[in-house]
Design a protein around this motif. Structure first.
Motif, PDB file in Angstrom:
ATOM      1  N   GLU A  87       0.817  -1.212   0.000  1.00  9.19           N
ATOM      2  CA  GLU A  87       0.000   0.000   0.000  1.00  9.19           C
ATOM      3  C   GLU A  87       0.853   1.266   0.000  1.00  9.19           C
ATOM      4  O   GLU A  87       0.540   2.225  -0.703  1.00  9.19           O
ATOM      5  CB  GLU A  87      -0.945   0.015   1.201  1.00  9.19           C
ATOM      6  CG  GLU A  87      -1.863   1.230   1.207  1.00  9.19           C
ATOM      7  CD  GLU A  87      -2.856   1.236   2.337  1.00  9.19           C
ATOM      8  OE1 GLU A  87      -3.693   2.155   2.369  1.00  9.19           O
ATOM      9  OE2 GLU A  87      -2.804   0.333   3.199  1.00  9.19           O
ATOM     10  N   HIS A 123      -7.459  -4.475   1.446  1.00 12.51           N
ATOM     11  CA  HIS A 123      -7.471  -4.089   0.034  1.00 12.51           C
ATOM     12  C   HIS A 123      -6.273  -4.680  -0.700  1.00 12.51           C
ATOM     13  O   HIS A 123      -5.220  -4.926  -0.105  1.00 12.51           O
ATOM     14  CB  HIS A 123      -7.417  -2.564  -0.110  1.00 12.51           C
ATOM     15  CG  HIS A 123      -8.633  -1.890   0.409  1.00 12.51           C
ATOM     16  ND1 HIS A 123      -8.772  -1.540   1.730  1.00 12.51           N
ATOM     17  CD2 HIS A 123      -9.777  -1.505  -0.209  1.00 12.51           C
ATOM     18  CE1 HIS A 123      -9.952  -0.976   1.901  1.00 12.51           C
ATOM     19  NE2 HIS A 123     -10.582  -0.945   0.745  1.00 12.51           N
ATOM     20  N   HIS A 125      -3.704  -3.708  -3.770  1.00 14.24           N
ATOM     21  CA  HIS A 125      -3.228  -2.502  -4.453  1.00 14.24           C
ATOM     22  C   HIS A 125      -2.493  -2.922  -5.714  1.00 14.24           C
ATOM     23  O   HIS A 125      -1.405  -3.491  -5.647  1.00 14.24           O
ATOM     24  CB  HIS A 125      -2.332  -1.690  -3.518  1.00 14.24           C
ATOM     25  CG  HIS A 125      -3.088  -1.179  -2.338  1.00 14.24           C
ATOM     26  ND1 HIS A 125      -3.228  -1.913  -1.184  1.00 14.24           N
ATOM     27  CD2 HIS A 125      -3.775  -0.036  -2.157  1.00 14.24           C
ATOM     28  CE1 HIS A 125      -3.974  -1.223  -0.335  1.00 14.24           C
ATOM     29  NE2 HIS A 125      -4.312  -0.082  -0.896  1.00 14.24           N
ATOM     30  N   ARG A 146      -7.235   0.036  -6.615  1.00 15.04           N
ATOM     31  CA  ARG A 146      -7.371  -0.454  -5.240  1.00 15.04           C
ATOM     32  C   ARG A 146      -8.686  -1.226  -5.190  1.00 15.04           C
ATOM     33  O   ARG A 146      -9.745  -0.689  -5.505  1.00 15.04           O
ATOM     34  CB  ARG A 146      -7.388   0.732  -4.280  1.00 15.04           C
ATOM     35  CG  ARG A 146      -7.606   0.368  -2.836  1.00 15.04           C
ATOM     36  CD  ARG A 146      -7.558   1.633  -1.992  1.00 15.04           C
ATOM     37  NE  ARG A 146      -8.131   1.435  -0.685  1.00 15.04           N
ATOM     38  CZ  ARG A 146      -7.484   1.647   0.453  1.00 15.04           C
ATOM     39  NH1 ARG A 146      -6.252   2.086   0.439  1.00 15.04           N
ATOM     40  NH2 ARG A 146      -8.089   1.445   1.603  1.00 15.04           N
ATOM     41  N   ALA A 148     -11.172  -3.812  -2.825  1.00 11.02           N
ATOM     42  CA  ALA A 148     -11.470  -4.397  -1.517  1.00 11.02           C
ATOM     43  C   ALA A 148     -11.440  -5.924  -1.640  1.00 11.02           C
ATOM     44  O   ALA A 148     -12.062  -6.491  -2.539  1.00 11.02           O
ATOM     45  CB  ALA A 148     -12.824  -3.933  -1.010  1.00 11.02           C
TER      46      ALA A 148
END
Length: 165
Positions: A87, A123, A125, A146, A148
Motif C-alpha cells: 500500500e 485491500h 493494491h 485499489r 477491496a
C-alpha cells in the motif's frame, strides 16, 4: 475451483441449503415467480468472508517481500489483472502521478499520509494493472487500482498480457 482454459480460479460458492429450509414446491400458478428467483441468484458474487489465502497473499506483499506479484481478480463483474504492490508504494506512485497534473495536484497530499490499520490487509493494491474488456486491456499502459478483498469473487495467480498477433 473453476477451471477456464489453462487458468484456475478460486471461486466462492454459496453453501448448499439444508433440505429442511428449502422452500416447498409451489402450485403451477406461481411457477413464474420461482423462475424469477432463479435468475436473481448470485452464483459468483462478493465473498461473504474474504478468502484467507488471498488475505495471506496480500499480507506477504504488504510485508515488503514482493511488489511484482502478478494477480488477476474478478470484482464486481470486472476482470482486473496486474501486479500487487504494498500500500505504501501504491500510495506514493498515485501521489506522484497526481502531483504531476496541473488539475489534480491538490489531491496528491492525501495519498502521502499512511492510512494502514492494524490487522490483515483489507485491500489489494494493483499497479501496471488493466481492466479486461473483451480482447482489450484498459488502460493499455496499465493503471493503479485499489480493490477491496471482500469484493473479490474469483482470483488466480498470474496476469494476462496481450500481443498484437
Amino acid at each position: 475451483m473453476v477451471a477456464y482454459g489453462d487458468i484456475l480460479f478460486a471461486a466462492h460458492r454459496h453453501p448448499p441449503v439444508p433440505s429442511a429450509t428449502r422452500p416447498q414446491r409451489r402450485p403451477a400458478r406461481n411457477r413464474h415467480r420461482k423462475k424469477a428467483a432463479l435468475w436473481s441468484t448470485n452464483i459468483i458474487g462478493p465473498m461473504s468472508k474474504p478468502d484467507a489465502l488471498l488475505v495471506d497473499v496480500a499480507a506477504l506483499v504488504e510485508s515488503g517481500h514482493s511488489n511484482q506479484m502478478p494477480l488477476t481478480v474478478v470484482a464486481g463483474g470486472a476482470v482486473i489483472t496486474g501486479r500487487l504492490a504494498p500500500e505504501a508504494v501504491w500510495r506514493q506512485r498515485v501521489s506522484e502521478v497526481l502531483a504531476d497534473s496541473a488539475r489534480l495536484s491538490g489531491f496528491s497530499a492525501m495519498f502521502t499520509t499512511a492510512a494502514r490499520e492494524d490487522g490483515p490487509p483489507a485491500h489489494l493494491h494493483f499497479h501496471v494493472a488493466r481492466i479486461l474488456q473483451g480482447t482489450v486491456g484498459i488502460p493499455e499502459t496499465g493503471g493503479m487500482y485499489r480493490v477491496a478483498i471482500e469484493d473479490v469473487s474469483a482470483w488466480t495467480m498470474g496476469d494476462f498480457s496481450y500481443s498484437e498477433h
